[in-house]
Design a protein around this motif. Structure first.
Motif, PDB file in Angstrom:
ATOM      1  N   ALA A 180       0.853  -0.952  -0.236  1.00 35.82           N
ATOM      2  CA  ALA A 180      -0.119   0.089  -0.038  1.00 35.82           C
ATOM      3  C   ALA A 180       0.784   1.073   0.072  1.00 35.82           C
ATOM      4  O   ALA A 180       0.567   2.284  -0.714  1.00 35.82           O
ATOM      5  N   GLN A 181       1.806   1.336   0.949  1.00 35.61           N
ATOM      6  CA  GLN A 181       2.873   2.468   0.885  1.00 35.61           C
ATOM      7  C   GLN A 181       3.610   2.630  -0.443  1.00 35.61           C
ATOM      8  O   GLN A 181       3.719   3.779  -1.023  1.00 35.61           O
ATOM      9  N   SER A 182       4.078   1.507  -1.012  1.00 32.61           N
ATOM     10  CA  SER A 182       4.642   1.431  -2.330  1.00 32.61           C
ATOM     11  C   SER A 182       3.772   2.030  -3.299  1.00 32.61           C
ATOM     12  O   SER A 182       4.512   2.642  -4.249  1.00 32.61           O
ATOM     13  N   ALA A 183       2.618   1.744  -3.359  1.00 34.69           N
ATOM     14  CA  ALA A 183       1.538   2.320  -4.355  1.00 34.69           C
ATOM     15  C   ALA A 183       1.694   3.922  -4.098  1.00 34.69           C
ATOM     16  O   ALA A 183       0.940   4.553  -5.074  1.00 34.69           O
ATOM     17  N   ARG A 184       1.706   4.312  -2.675  1.00 37.85           N
ATOM     18  CA  ARG A 184       1.827   5.681  -2.837  1.00 37.85           C
ATOM     19  C   ARG A 184       3.388   6.293  -2.992  1.00 37.85           C
ATOM     20  O   ARG A 184       3.739   7.360  -2.557  1.00 37.85           O
ATOM     21  N   GLY A 185       3.943   5.685  -3.682  1.00 38.57           N
ATOM     22  CA  GLY A 185       5.428   5.998  -3.987  1.00 38.57           C
ATOM     23  C   GLY A 185       6.671   5.718  -3.149  1.00 38.57           C
ATOM     24  O   GLY A 185       7.624   6.278  -3.210  1.00 38.57           O
ATOM     25  N   ALA A 186       6.405   5.060  -1.967  1.00 36.78           N
ATOM     26  CA  ALA A 186       7.507   4.904  -0.892  1.00 36.78           C
ATOM     27  C   ALA A 186       8.472   3.781  -1.679  1.00 36.78           C
ATOM     28  O   ALA A 186       8.068   3.077  -2.208  1.00 36.78           O
TER      29      ALA A 186
END
Lengths: 280, 295
Positions: A180-186
């Motif tokens: 989920a955080q990767s999806a926000r560019g993390a």
């Protein structure tokens, strides 16, 4: 990325080892650990490794699956090997600057590495072939005598079984939050150590919150089902030793005795000295 | 700027006894400005499908392209280091253009204040601070959050508000595609209509393409222009809601269903009422009945 960690995980298969009573497996693992520390030479460890390989074969778990799951141990292993190689004093074989490698160093490094690998594989075999529930059941039963001296055996084993049960859940949760955080560019894979540590905050905060929420829900669910600890609690599946357990115990006894006898084998150091002597 | 999937397959845990084919030879195109609904029962492969759109899962086989550019293949002859860098850059750009909101997105909130949490995405894109602040305000308005909530802790909010914050966090990256995995799970009817209505209006106003995964046939019938039905890792139906819901029998076999009004329409037709079209909503049913009884 987290799927590769198999420590404490159960691998479902239908084998004799899976069907053994958890108590037998616990005793066997305990004996194996003790004997690993009693073995003196590399020969003994080799034989122990061979025996372990036979057991792995019997569990029907692919060897590569077990080896892959030990990835996190490799770093520890490297440390042991390197430190032993550099720190143990003895006959100097190579000397480059301040680095000296001795015969005894190499010998100890190999010996320690083998012992560590066998130790870890032996222990993971138990968790791989035993469900957490069985495991804690077995442990509780084995530790029951300690109750007489007021050790809260039931509580300890309940805590253990919950902890074990939560490993895969939290792992899955971590995976989900990371996605989920990767999806926000993390970005978890690049940058300096400090940056990477910082990048974990968006994962750890939600993870801790969700762990608390789950613990809370679990407590409520247990209470709703009238859980009140050990007193008066009966079991659906009573542990009972079968014929195969008695056979397994016999095998453990003979195996341990045999491995202990390897202490009296001619020491491998002599063979080792002979080989390294050729090169020096 | 379409997303194209070409013969995409995906297997979980290949080589293990737990190995499972999640997607089997799927070819699909998601066009711009579309409002697409994806339906399928639990474990049908729809979650895998949408995670693929965002570059979180790499297909075991097949290719996936955004705007004609493949997610994972690069010109040959690149050095390993270059390749790694190019891959990371491409994934970043994909994640900016294809925004993915997971199920229960409020579980991913972590910042001290609502504004900071929404800013997490744009900050990762490396935008200047003024731009980020402007986007935070804009996106809060888009999802219907009052500006005074900005400095509150996201953990003090209600369930529906938390979810809006999480959706705003993805919108703040200004994606061309917004993928939502069951955005209304666990919300009450009012919260559900609030969120879906907002998204529909947003889609009409900003022309963003929306891909909505839902278990509610009513919702997909009401809000989407195109429905994709996934079953056992394959695309079973792909078309306008009216066309897809004509296959009531097959949908039921897939463990799905049809909207209640469509069901009622079919039953009335069986009883001999001359309804000509497949009916999707209460309003349509009312209209049709008025025509039949001409009043």
């Amino acid at each position: 990325m987290l799927r590769d960690i198999t420590i404490g995980q159960y691998y479902s298969a239908d084998s004799v080892i899976h069907r053994l009573d958890p108590r037998t497996k616990l005793i066997g693992t305990f004996c194996f650990i003790v004997i690993l520390f009693l073995i003196k030479g590399v020969y003994g460890l080799l034989i122990a490794g061979l025996l372990l390989l036979l057991i792995v074969k019997a569990t029907k778990i692919p060897l590569w699956y077990i080896v892959r799951g030990q990835k996190s141990i490799y770093i520890l292993l490297m440390f042991t090997v390197v430190l032993n190689m550099l720190m143990v004093k003895g006959d100097v074989l190579v000397k480059i600057g301040f680095i000296t490698i001795t015969r005894e160093g190499i010998y100890t490094a190999v010996f320690m590495a083998m012992r560590l690998i066998l130790l870890v594989i032996g222990c993971s075999l138990m968790t791989l072939t035993t469900t957490p529930l069985q495991l804690t059941d077995g442990l509780e039963r084995l530790l029951r005598p300690l109750k007489k001296i007021k050790v809260p055996v039931h509580d300890i084993s309940m805590m253990m079984s919950i902890a074990l049960r939560f490993i895969p859940i939290l792992m899955e949760e971590t995976d989900k939050i990371m996605k989920a955080q990767s999806a926000r560019g993390a970005d978890f894979e690049s940058g300096s150590i400090l940056q990477r540590a910082k990048a974990l905050i968006p994962v750890l905060v939600p993870l801790v919150i969700s762990a608390f929420r789950r613990a809370d829900e679990l407590a409520t669910a247990m209470e709703a089902r009238c859980y009140r600890g050990d007193e008066g609690r009966t079991r659906m599946k009573e542990l009972k030793y079968q014929k195969r357990d008695h056979i397994a115990k016999l095998v453990i006894l003979v195996g341990c005795a045999g491995l202990y006898m390897t202490r009296f084998l001619p020491s491998i150091t002599q063979t080792f000295y002979a080989i390294t002597g050729l090169f020096s | 700027m379409p997303i194209e999937l070409k013969h995409v397959s995906y297997t979980y845990d290949p080589g293990l006894p737990t190995a499972k084919d999640a997607l089997k030879d799927v070819s699909l195109t998601f066009r711009e400005k579309e409002f697409v609904g994806i339906i399928g029962h639990t474990g049908s492969g729809k979650s895998t499908l949408i995670q693929m759109l965002n570059g979180l899962i790499q297909p075991t086989e097949g290719e996936i392209l955004l705007n004609g550019e493949s997610y994972y293949s690069f010109p040959e002859g690149m050095k390993k280091r270059q390749l790694k860098k190019a891959q990371a850059a491409r994934l970043k750009s994909i994640r900016q253009q294809v925004g993915l909101v997971f199920q229960y997105p409020e579980h991913q909130l972590f910042e001290m204040t609502v504004a900071k949490d929404i800013a997490f995405g744009p900050a990762n894109l490396g935008l200047p601070e003024e731009e980020i602040a402007a986007r935070v305000d804009e996106c809060m308005a888009m999802v219907g959050l009052k500006p005074e909530l900005k400095e509150k802790s996201p953990f003090e909010l209600s369930g529906g508000q938390k979810r809006r914050v999480a959706i705003a966090g993805v919108l703040a990256m200004k994606p061309a595609f917004l993928v939502l995995d069951e955005p209304t799970a666990g919300l009450d009817p009012r919260g559900r209509d609030g969120i879906l209505g907002r998204i529909r209006r947003l889609q009409e106003e900003t022309q963003i393409a929306v891909i909505l995964v839902s278990h509610s046939m009513e919702d997909v019938a009401r809000y989407t222009d195109r429905i994709i039905a996934v079953d056992d890792g394959r695309i079973r139906f792909d078309g306008k809601p009216r066309e897809v819901f004509e296959h009531a029998q097959e949908l039921r076999q897939m463990g799905l269903g049809i909207p209640q009004m469509t069901e009622l329409g079919f039953r009335l037709k069986e009883k001999g009422l001359p309804l000509h079209d497949t009916i999707l909503s209460v309003e349509e049913m009312l209209q049709a009945l008025k025509e039949v009884y001409s009043c």
